[in-house]
Design an enzyme around this catalytic site. Structure first.
Site, PDB file in Angstrom:
ATOM      1  N   ASP A   5       0.976  -1.282  -0.380  1.00 55.31           N
ATOM      2  CA  ASP A   5       0.569   0.172  -0.150  1.00 55.31           C
ATOM      3  C   ASP A   5       1.029   1.050   0.082  1.00 55.31           C
ATOM      4  O   ASP A   5       0.508   2.604   0.280  1.00 55.31           O
ATOM      5  CB  ASP A   5      -0.851   0.171   1.310  1.00 55.31           C
ATOM      6  CG  ASP A   5      -0.408  -0.020   2.445  1.00 55.31           C
ATOM      7  OD1 ASP A   5       0.569  -0.098   2.195  1.00 55.31           O
ATOM      8  OD2 ASP A   5      -1.019   0.235   3.728  1.00 55.31           O
ATOM      9  N   ASP A  17      18.789  19.883 -16.335  1.00 53.82           N
ATOM     10  CA  ASP A  17      18.870  18.744 -16.949  1.00 53.82           C
ATOM     11  C   ASP A  17      21.142  19.368 -17.291  1.00 53.82           C
ATOM     12  O   ASP A  17      21.366  20.046 -18.464  1.00 53.82           O
ATOM     13  CB  ASP A  17      18.440  17.703 -18.442  1.00 53.82           C
ATOM     14  CG  ASP A  17      19.091  16.675 -18.965  1.00 53.82           C
ATOM     15  OD1 ASP A  17      20.072  15.955 -18.523  1.00 53.82           O
ATOM     16  OD2 ASP A  17      18.674  16.120 -20.108  1.00 53.82           O
ATOM     17  N   HIS A  39      17.730  17.260 -26.883  1.00 54.43           N
ATOM     18  CA  HIS A  39      16.963  16.931 -26.548  1.00 54.43           C
ATOM     19  C   HIS A  39      15.655  18.861 -26.343  1.00 54.43           C
ATOM     20  O   HIS A  39      17.111  19.122 -26.080  1.00 54.43           O
ATOM     21  CB  HIS A  39      15.566  16.171 -25.833  1.00 54.43           C
ATOM     22  CG  HIS A  39      16.576  16.331 -24.592  1.00 54.43           C
ATOM     23  ND1 HIS A  39      16.397  16.309 -23.175  1.00 54.43           N
ATOM     24  CD2 HIS A  39      18.043  15.433 -24.364  1.00 54.43           C
ATOM     25  CE1 HIS A  39      16.870  16.655 -22.283  1.00 54.43           C
ATOM     26  NE2 HIS A  39      17.794  15.634 -22.666  1.00 54.43           N
ATOM     27  N   GLU A  56      24.992  18.153 -25.201  1.00 55.26           N
ATOM     28  CA  GLU A  56      24.999  16.955 -24.355  1.00 55.26           C
ATOM     29  C   GLU A  56      25.603  15.774 -24.903  1.00 55.26           C
ATOM     30  O   GLU A  56      26.036  14.644 -25.127  1.00 55.26           O
ATOM     31  CB  GLU A  56      23.852  16.680 -23.579  1.00 55.26           C
ATOM     32  CG  GLU A  56      22.505  15.707 -23.962  1.00 55.26           C
ATOM     33  CD  GLU A  56      21.684  15.529 -23.488  1.00 55.26           C
ATOM     34  OE1 GLU A  56      22.346  13.940 -22.911  1.00 55.26           O
ATOM     35  OE2 GLU A  56      20.500  15.886 -23.367  1.00 55.26           O
ATOM     36  N   ARG A 103      30.569  13.308 -20.465  1.00 58.14           N
ATOM     37  CA  ARG A 103      29.161  13.830 -21.563  1.00 58.14           C
ATOM     38  C   ARG A 103      29.346  15.400 -20.537  1.00 58.14           C
ATOM     39  O   ARG A 103      29.751  15.131 -19.235  1.00 58.14           O
ATOM     40  CB  ARG A 103      28.191  13.205 -21.156  1.00 58.14           C
ATOM     41  CG  ARG A 103      27.239  13.606 -22.352  1.00 58.14           C
ATOM     42  CD  ARG A 103      25.730  13.547 -22.350  1.00 58.14           C
ATOM     43  NE  ARG A 103      25.520  12.228 -20.971  1.00 58.14           N
ATOM     44  CZ  ARG A 103      24.990  11.030 -20.174  1.00 58.14           C
ATOM     45  NH1 ARG A 103      25.670  10.205 -21.431  1.00 58.14           N
ATOM     46  NH2 ARG A 103      24.395  10.818 -19.488  1.00 58.14           N
TER      47      ARG A 103
HETATM   48  N1  GLY Z   1      19.043  13.259 -18.033  1.00 62.41           N
HETATM   49  C1  GLY Z   1      18.560  12.459 -19.732  1.00 62.41           C
HETATM   50  C2  GLY Z   1      19.436  13.195 -20.365  1.00 62.41           C
HETATM   51  O1  GLY Z   1      20.509  13.882 -19.844  1.00 62.41           O
HETATM   52  O2  GLY Z   1      18.922  13.155 -20.996  1.00 62.41           O
HETATM   53 MN    MN Z   2      19.584  15.227 -21.412  1.00 64.04          MN
HETATM   54 MN    MN Z   3      21.062  14.784 -18.233  1.00 62.61          MN
END
Ligand code: GLY
Ligand code: MN
Ligand code: MN
Length: 433
Positions: A42, A267, A350, A380, A401
């Site tokens: 639950d 992000d 994105h 990125e 990255r």
């Molecule tokens: N943190 C997800 C991305 O970089 O797309």
């Molecule tokens: Mn991202």
């Molecule tokens: Mn990311």
């Protein structure tokens, strides 16, 4: 209370009106909010309202739906329930929802079907990517056909609701841009804190805790997505989220983490040495990724196709892969043959907004969508040299990255997450200081 308005009520009303003005007469749009999910027995997962519902109403309770016609905005909500409210907290109920959210009317969620039948739609709009919309409209359609047998005028068409809302969400107003600046700045502080707390042997989840602590203390209620904290070769697993290993002296750590601030996401990814000093091989690979990222950010300009900054980053990364001995031949040959794929297998970014992978199509009429002021993207690029792969030995186990959030403006791109160091000397100085 479950809702705090990040923006004035008039903003939500205008957003709804922008959708309503695109509806035909007798067209009914149905937006169903997020549902609670069980974690085990639950115990529920932390609830987060769907971004479309938050965007159009700010209403954050589960079991809600929004019905729009060209004339009216109607919320369907849970009932007031003093007994349940003792257990799970305040509920607005229909009356409270009208007062607090400025909609024209509210009904009980259990009466949603009744409401939809009463509205006697001639056409429907609902989110085509949500099976609940199809199921609900399909079931109601049968009832409406029966009801309109004599007139012969049941709803005759359906259309996807998503483009109406998502095209609006894609271009951020100046108030939204401010919230995204905040999200970027808070998240940047968190990355800087993790850099300061680093030491060989620390567990990945301990650095995650530093990040999340800073987010919460800075005023963010939740993460925008599950953080990736990946030491050494773990960085080569793109969606590594177990975060449960110690980080060894000499390794890089890749942290991809961002908070949500007033429902808007940041992000950020940074990659840095756990002991504070880049090795020569790490520095060489890092600087190629950085060069690619800086070049790509420059391409985030109005009128450029979305696709363009990926192409810019890719050309630099491939040049780096050749320079470091991971590929042979020319940049063009390697791009043509996709020989770079083992080392760079994702796109360069994105849309970013209320969702980390935000809504909005990437193509329009078959072509890459053109960037406009107010859009926010991530940039990125990365390079990934898996320990078990074919990279030259000195690169094996390195995964890098670098990710920032970039607002498209009339001219220079605005980096919302610029506060986290990314030049090698700046990272090393920050970690040493
Ligand atoms: N943190 C997800 C991305 O970089 O797309
Ligand atoms: Mn991202
Ligand atoms: Mn990311």
């Amino acid at each position: 209370m479950t809702t705090q308005f990040s923006l004035p009520l008039s903003v939500y009303r205008k957003r709804r009106e922008a959708i309503q003005s695109q509806l035909k007469d007798n067209e009914v749009a149905l937006l169903i909010g997020a549902e609670e999910q069980l974690r085990n027995r639950d115990v529920e997962q932390a609830f987060r309202q769907s971004s479309d519902m938050l965007y159009l109403t700010g209403f954050a309770e589960p079991d809600a739906a929004l019905v729009l016609t060209s004339e009216a905005a109607i919320l369907a909500v849970r009932p007031k329930d003093p007994e349940m409210e003792v257990w799970t907290g305040f509920r607005y109920g229909p009356e409270g929802a009208v007062d607090a959210f400025g909609v024209d009317r509210a009904v009980l969620i259990d009466d949603l079907d009744e409401l939809l039948i009463e509205l006697a739609p001639k056409s429907w709009r609902y989110a085509y990517d949500d099976p609940r919309g199809h199921a609900r409209v399909g079931a109601l359609q049968a009832k409406l056909v029966a009801k309109t047998r004599r007139s012969g005028e049941p709803p005759a068409s359906t259309a996807d609701l998503n483009p109406l809302i998502h095209d609006a969400r894609l271009v951020k107003s100046s108030a939204e841009q401010d919230l995204m600046r905040q999200a970027g700045q808070l998240s940047a502080r968190a990355h800087k804190r993790a850099m300061k707390m680093a030491k060989p042997g620390v567990m990945e989840y301990q650095l995650q805790a530093e990040i999340e602590h800073e987010h919460r203390m800075a005023g963010s209620k939740r993460e925008a997505y599950g953080a990736i904290v990946a030491g050494g070769n773990n960085a080569n697993v793109l969606h590594y989220i177990s975060n449960d290993q110690p980080i060894a002296d000499g390794d890089l750590v890749l942290i991809d983490a961002g908070c949500e601030y007033e429902n808007y996401a940041a992000d950020i990814t940074r990659t840095w040495p756990i002991n504070g000093r880049f090795s020569e091989a790490q520095a060489t690979a890092y600087n190629w990724v950085l060069k690619a990222q800086l070049a790509a950010i420059e391409a985030v300009r109005p009128g450029q196709p979305f696709e363009r900054y990926h192409e810019v980053a890719l050309a630099v990364l491939v040049e780096g892969l050749i320079d470091m001995g991971a590929l042979s031949g020319t940049v063009e040959e390697n791009i043509e043959s996709a020989a770079y794929r083992p080392y760079y297998m994702h796109r360069t970014g994105h849309w970013l907004g209320m969702d980390v992978h935000d809504v909005g199509t990437y193509h329009e009429q078959g072509a890459s969508r053109l960037l406009k002021p107010g859009m926010v993207v991530t940039v990125e690029p990365g390079l990934y040299f898996d320990a078990a792969g074919d990279a030259p030995d000195h690169l094996k186990g390195i995964g890098i990255r670098i990710e920032d959030d970039v607002l498209v403006t009339e001219d220079e791109p605005e980096v919302l997450t610029a506060d986290v160091p990314k030049q090698i000397q700046d990272i090393e100085a920050w970690m040493a200081g």
